[in-house]
Scaffold this motif. Sequence first.
Motif, short mmCIF file in Angstrom:
data_model
loop_
_atom_site.label_atom_id
_atom_site.label_comp_id
_atom_site.label_asym_id
_atom_site.label_seq_id
_atom_site.Cartn_x
_atom_site.Cartn_y
_atom_site.Cartn_z
N SER A 92 -26.94 -97.06 2.12
CA SER A 92 -28.34 -96.84 1.75
C SER A 92 -29.28 -97.17 2.89
O SER A 92 -30.32 -96.54 3.05
N VAL A 93 -28.94 -98.18 3.69
CA VAL A 93 -29.72 -98.60 4.86
C VAL A 93 -28.75 -98.76 6.01
O VAL A 93 -27.63 -99.24 5.84
N SER A 94 -29.17 -98.35 7.18
CA SER A 94 -28.30 -98.43 8.34
C SER A 94 -27.76 -99.85 8.54
O SER A 94 -28.53 -100.81 8.57
N GLY A 95 -26.44 -99.96 8.63
CA GLY A 95 -25.80 -101.26 8.86
C GLY A 95 -25.57 -102.09 7.62
O GLY A 95 -25.06 -103.20 7.71
N PHE A 96 -25.93 -101.56 6.45
CA PHE A 96 -25.81 -102.30 5.18
C PHE A 96 -24.90 -101.50 4.26
O PHE A 96 -25.29 -100.46 3.76
N HIS A 97 -23.66 -101.97 4.07
CA HIS A 97 -22.64 -101.20 3.34
C HIS A 97 -22.85 -101.32 1.83
O HIS A 97 -22.10 -101.97 1.11
N PHE A 98 -23.88 -100.64 1.39
CA PHE A 98 -24.38 -100.79 0.01
C PHE A 98 -24.97 -99.46 -0.40
O PHE A 98 -25.52 -98.71 0.40
N THR A 99 -24.85 -99.14 -1.70
CA THR A 99 -25.53 -97.94 -2.20
C THR A 99 -25.85 -98.09 -3.68
O THR A 99 -25.21 -98.88 -4.40
N THR A 100 -26.85 -97.35 -4.09
CA THR A 100 -27.15 -97.15 -5.51
C THR A 100 -26.86 -95.70 -5.83
O THR A 100 -26.65 -94.87 -4.93
N LEU A 101 -26.88 -95.34 -7.10
CA LEU A 101 -26.68 -93.93 -7.45
C LEU A 101 -27.84 -93.08 -6.94
O LEU A 101 -27.66 -91.90 -6.62
N TRP A 102 -29.04 -93.65 -6.87
CA TRP A 102 -30.18 -92.91 -6.33
C TRP A 102 -29.91 -92.54 -4.87
O TRP A 102 -30.10 -91.39 -4.45
N ASP B 219 -24.45 -106.84 -6.57
CA ASP B 219 -25.86 -106.96 -6.92
C ASP B 219 -26.68 -106.29 -5.83
O ASP B 219 -26.12 -105.68 -4.90
N TYR B 220 -28.01 -106.40 -5.88
CA TYR B 220 -28.83 -105.71 -4.90
C TYR B 220 -28.79 -106.34 -3.51
O TYR B 220 -29.29 -105.77 -2.55
N GLN B 221 -28.19 -107.53 -3.40
CA GLN B 221 -27.98 -108.15 -2.10
C GLN B 221 -26.58 -107.85 -1.56
O GLN B 221 -26.15 -108.40 -0.57
N ASN B 222 -25.88 -106.95 -2.25
CA ASN B 222 -24.52 -106.51 -1.92
C ASN B 222 -23.48 -107.61 -2.06
O ASN B 222 -22.43 -107.59 -1.41
N LYS B 223 -23.77 -108.59 -2.93
CA LYS B 223 -22.77 -109.60 -3.25
C LYS B 223 -21.87 -109.07 -4.36
O LYS B 223 -22.36 -108.56 -5.37
N PRO B 224 -20.55 -109.17 -4.19
CA PRO B 224 -19.63 -108.63 -5.21
C PRO B 224 -19.90 -109.24 -6.58
O PRO B 224 -20.23 -110.42 -6.71
N SER B 225 -19.75 -108.43 -7.61
CA SER B 225 -19.98 -108.89 -8.98
C SER B 225 -18.89 -108.30 -9.87
O SER B 225 -18.79 -107.08 -10.02
N ASP B 226 -18.09 -109.16 -10.45
CA ASP B 226 -17.03 -108.69 -11.33
C ASP B 226 -17.59 -108.06 -12.60
O ASP B 226 -17.03 -107.10 -13.13
N THR B 227 -18.68 -108.61 -13.08
CA THR B 227 -19.26 -108.10 -14.33
C THR B 227 -20.20 -106.92 -14.10
O THR B 227 -20.40 -106.08 -14.97
N GLY B 228 -20.79 -106.86 -12.90
CA GLY B 228 -21.82 -105.86 -12.65
C GLY B 228 -23.18 -106.38 -13.07
O GLY B 228 -23.32 -107.46 -13.67
N THR B 229 -24.21 -105.60 -12.79
CA THR B 229 -25.58 -106.02 -13.08
C THR B 229 -26.30 -105.09 -14.04
O THR B 229 -27.50 -105.21 -14.24
N GLY B 230 -25.57 -104.16 -14.62
CA GLY B 230 -26.17 -103.23 -15.57
C GLY B 230 -26.23 -101.81 -15.03
O GLY B 230 -25.65 -101.52 -13.97
#
Length: 452
Positions: free
Chosen positions: A97-107, A165-176
Motif C-alpha cells: 500500500s505504501v512504498s517499503g511497507f509490506h501491508f495492504t487493505t482491500l481498498w 492490524d493497521y500497523q502491520n502487526k500480525p493478528s491471529d484473530t484479525g481486526t474485523g
Amino acid sequence: MSFKNELLEMRSQIAVILGLITTGIIIFFLTDLSYLQTERIVTGTSSEGKAVPAITFTADIPFAERRNLTADEIKMAKTAWTYFENNWNSETGLADSVSGFHFTTLWDTSSYLLGLISAHKLEIISDDNFHNRMTKALDSLAKIPLYNDELPNKAYDTKSLSMTDYQNKPSDTGTGWSAIDIGRLFVPFNVIMYEYSQYTPKVREIISRWDFSRMFINGQLFGVTYKNGIEQLNQEGRLGYEEYVSKSFALLGFDISEAYNYLDHTGLVEIEGVEVPVDIRSSARFGAHTYALSEPYILDGLEFGWDYFSNEFSYRIYLAQEKRWENTGILTAVTETALNEDPFFTYNTVFGEGKPWACLTSEGLESSKWRTLSTKAIFGWNSLYDTEYTEMLLEKTLQLATDKNGFYAGTYESDGRINSVTTCNTNGVILEALCYRKFGPFLRIQGKGNNK
C-alpha cells in the motif's frame, strides 16, 4: 465455433450485462423521478421523515471528451506503473500500500488490480506480465485467512498473507472487516469477469468462501471492528462512499436498496458559493465521521460513469474546490491521502464534521497543516472535466514524478513541501484516470452519444 459454443464462451459477459441491467432497474426505482420536470428540481425525505433540500441540477457540466493519450500522458502512465514494478511481491502477487511497507487493505488491492487492468489496456505492459500478475493476485485472494471465517480482514501482510492490524502487526484473530473496502474490491472483480472471463471461475472461488449474512442487513452495509477482545457491528458508509460501493454489490445481486438511496441522509451546505451535498448524520449520534471529499466521486466517474445524482454531486464537490482557488488564490484538490509524517493518513475534505475544508483523521483529530494538494485528485478531475482549472492543476504534478516509485502523493498547502510518500492508491488512481481518458469508464458500455 458453433453458436452454442460461442454462447457458452460468452456466459460470464452475459451475466455481467444482466447485472448491469438489473442495477439500472434498481437505480431507476430508487431515484426520485421529479427530475423529469422541466425545472430539473428534486426533493426528497429522509428515513426519519425529514425533508431534504431541493436540488437544482446543473445544465451544462464541462465533461472531458474521450481521446487518445498524448506522448506526455503515456509517459505519466509509465511513471505511475513503476510503483507497481518496484512495490510488488512476486510470491503473493500483491502490491504494498505504501512504498517499503509490506501491508495492504482491500481498498489498496483494488487500486492495484484496476491499475494493472489500466496498464494492460493502455499497452504499457505485456500480455504475459498482465496474466502472470493477475493469476498470482487472484490465487492469493482465494487463500487469505478470513476474519471469523466470514469475510476478508481489514488488513494483510503482502508477503505472508497473514492478517494484521493497521500497523502491520500480525493478528491471529484479525481486526474485523470493512464493507466499503469489500465493495471497492468488487469493482475490479466485476471488470475482470466482464473483460477477462477466463478468470471468472477464480473470482467465483474467492467470493464463494465468504459469508455475507452479517454485512447486508435490510439493504444496508455493515462492518465489524474487533479490538481488545470486543467486537462491534456497525452500519457503514456515508454519502458518496456508500452509494459508490453499492453499485459493485448490486452487479452481483446483493440488496443495497437502503445504502444506495442518495436522498435519505443528504443536506446542502454552501461552501465558496456552491451548495455542496453532505451527509447529515452526526458522528456523535451515528458513530462515524462524515467526509465530503473527492475520492468516491472521482472513482464513481472513472469506474461507473456516474448516475443521475452522482453526476451532479461530483460536479459540486469539484466546483467548490475550483471556487476556493478563485476566491483565495489557493490551488485546491482535496481527498483522503497518506502523509509522509504523523498522523500518516488524513481525510482532507470540502466539508467534514460540520466544518468547511476540515482535515481529519479517522479518530476525528483535526489540523489544517495536514491539507495537501492531492496528486490522484488532480489526475481524476483532469480526466473527468475539461476546464482551465484542471489543466492548471495538472501542471503542478510535473514536479511530483519519481524515477522508481511513481508519483508522490501531493504537496502541503501550507508551505508547498512535497508530501513525499508514494502509494498504491495514488498511482493506481492515476492509471485509472489515464485509462478513462482514452476508453471511458470500466463498467459502462460505450455507444454513440454516451461519451461521459
